[in-house]
Design a protein around this motif. Structure first.
Motif, PDB file in Angstrom:
ATOM      1  N   CYS A   1       5.021   0.037  -5.486  1.00 22.95           N
ATOM      2  CA  CYS A   1       6.377  -0.505  -5.358  1.00 22.95           C
ATOM      3  C   CYS A   1       6.696  -1.497  -6.463  1.00 22.95           C
ATOM      4  CB  CYS A   1       6.530  -1.198  -4.019  1.00 22.95           C
ATOM      5  SG  CYS A   1       6.570  -0.044  -2.689  1.00 22.95           S
TER       6      CYS A   1
ATOM      7  N   CYS B   1       3.674  -5.049   2.247  1.00 33.18           N
ATOM      8  CA  CYS B   1       2.367  -4.646   2.762  1.00 33.18           C
ATOM      9  C   CYS B   1       1.226  -4.868   1.772  1.00 33.18           C
ATOM     10  CB  CYS B   1       2.405  -3.193   3.206  1.00 33.18           C
ATOM     11  SG  CYS B   1       3.829  -2.266   2.689  1.00 33.18           S
ATOM     12  N   CYS B   2       1.464  -4.721   0.480  1.00 29.93           N
ATOM     13  CA  CYS B   2       0.410  -4.960  -0.498  1.00 29.93           C
ATOM     14  C   CYS B   2      -0.148  -6.371  -0.368  1.00 29.93           C
ATOM     15  CB  CYS B   2       0.949  -4.782  -1.912  1.00 29.93           C
ATOM     16  SG  CYS B   2       0.863  -3.101  -2.496  1.00 29.93           S
TER      17      CYS B   2
HETATM   18  S1  SF4 Z   1       2.871   0.094  -2.739  1.00 31.53           S
HETATM   19 FE1  SF4 Z   1       4.665  -0.565  -1.597  1.00 31.53          FE
HETATM   20  S2  SF4 Z   1       4.670   0.581   0.322  1.00 31.53           S
HETATM   21 FE2  SF4 Z   1       2.645   0.779  -0.600  1.00 31.53          FE
HETATM   22  S3  SF4 Z   1       1.458  -0.864   0.359  1.00 31.53           S
HETATM   23 FE3  SF4 Z   1       2.292  -1.694  -1.543  1.00 31.53          FE
HETATM   24  S4  SF4 Z   1       4.231  -2.663  -0.988  1.00 31.53           S
HETATM   25 FE4  SF4 Z   1       3.612  -1.340   0.709  1.00 31.53          FE
END
Ligand code: SF4
Lengths: 167, 197
Positions: free
Chosen positions: B101, B35-36
């Motif tokens: 993450c 998602c990032c």
């Molecule tokens: S930190 Fe991890 S869970 Fe949060 S948006 Fe980024 S990839 Fe997704």
């Protein structure tokens, strides 16, 4: 949904005693012992018209209240003509949980069985290519078993480290 | 010649020039695994416009990049890929670990997700947040620019000093045995120990 014709097929093929049925809301479940499961699935496919294996998965019943067996394997079948669904359930146990593969019946079982093998270590005999599907080849344990540690063991750390000067 | 410039003086000036051009044209390599990555895309697109800071040339080939942005969770299967991409990037290069993450595993403390990419590759700047806002990522790029301008050298001598792994110890050594939560049961049938490096 009316399951009478499905039941009569099963009764004539397996006998009255070979299976137990139960119902929860609109789920119709058939519990079959592991040695008869292939017969039951064969009858359901060839005579009751269940032409699609919608899902194949497993459950670890370790420390589940009143559970007698360790792993439950669930086959969700769908009759694409009538829309009828049944859930066939069977149980296997340690130390070598093992079931016949249903790949000859439904080709879609290929990856589903590999996933169950990957996560639970249940071996499907007769599967053409039973390798891990999601986890890396070198992974040696089965992470969806209930006695697998929640935070993982050492698998996540077994890689070389690249210091900045060397890269 | 009346004044013979001192050797050191000349080198410092070249360093300054190299740092100036390097810092103002960072080419990011998007290693977006989750998602990032969406925020990373937003950062590069017109609303936030990373181009204002000279880093708009996002390339999908590691051979053309000098800034790896690891955006998202990295699983065990991805670590060798990530390391390979890092090794394929030409020197000098930097790395941003974007999001909770990539920096620490975030909420995904499970069997598959690596608990921080800095355990396996060197990281220069961490961006906290889940996901970090594009402004935060822009701040991280500016931090990299500042880092380059402050300690960069023409031949990359500052990298040579970073010989030791810059990482926390493996989780298995960090945690007390009581923290390795194991549901009661036969561990022998479920797991096997691996070697720790
Ligand atoms: S930190 Fe991890 S869970 Fe949060 S948006 Fe980024 S990839 Fe997704």
């Amino acid at each position: 949904m009316d399951h009478r014709s499905t039941l009569s097929v099963l009764r004539s093929q397996l006998g009255e005693q070979a299976f137990v049925t139960s119902e929860f809301r609109d789920n119709f479940r058939i519990e079959v012992p592991a040695e008869r499961v292939l017969d039951a699935l064969l009858a359901l496919k060839d005579q009751a018209g269940f032409d699609m294996l919608a899902e194949l998965t497993a459950v670890d019943y370790l420390h589940y209240p009143n559970a007698r067996d360790r792993y439950g394997v669930v086959y969700c079948l769908l009759n694409t003509t009538t829309g009828e669904r049944v859930f066939v359930k069977t149980f296997v146990n340690d130390p070598d949980p093992c079931l016949p593969s249903v790949f000859p019946l439904w080709k879609g079982a290929d990856w589903l069985e590999r996933e169950v093998y990957d996560m639970f270590g249940i071996v499907f005999e007769g599967h053409p290519d039973l390798r891990r599907i999601l986890l890396p080849e070198g992974f040696r344990s089965y992470p969806l078993r209930k006695d697998y540690p929640l935070r993982g063991r050492l698998e996540r750390h077994n890689f070389p480290v690249i210091p900045r000067a060397e890269s | 010649m009346a004044v013979r410039p001192n050797e050191n003086f000349l080198i410092t000036q070249l360093d300054w020039l190299a740092n100036f051009v390097r810092a103002n044209s960072l080419w990011p390599m998007p290693f977006a695994t989750a998602c990032c990555g969406i925020e990373l895309m937003a950062t590069a697109s017109s609303r936030y416009d990373l181009a204002r800071f000279g880093s708009e040339a996002i390339r999908f080939s590691p051979r053309q990049c000098d800034l790896m942005i690891v955006a998202g969770r990295v699983v065990m299967k991805m670590v060798p890929v990530m390391q390979r991409i890092w090794l394929q990037m030409p020197e000098p290069k930097w790395c941003i670990s974007m999001g909770a993450c990539a920096s620490s595993g975030g909420v995904f403390d499970t069997y598959a997700v690596v608990q921080g990419i800095d355990r396996f590759i060197p990281v220069d700047v961490y961006v906290p947040g889940c996901p970090p806002r594009p402004e935060q990522l822009i701040r991280a790029v500016l931090d990299i620019q500042e880092k380059v301008k402050r300690q960069g050298t023409l031949l990359g001598r500052e990298f040579e000093e970073r010989k030791a792994p810059e990482r926390p110890r493996p989780l298995a050594l960090e945690l007390a045995p009581s923290e390795k939560i194991v549901a009661p049961g036969s561990v022998r049938t479920a797991t096997q120990e691996w070697d720790v490096n």
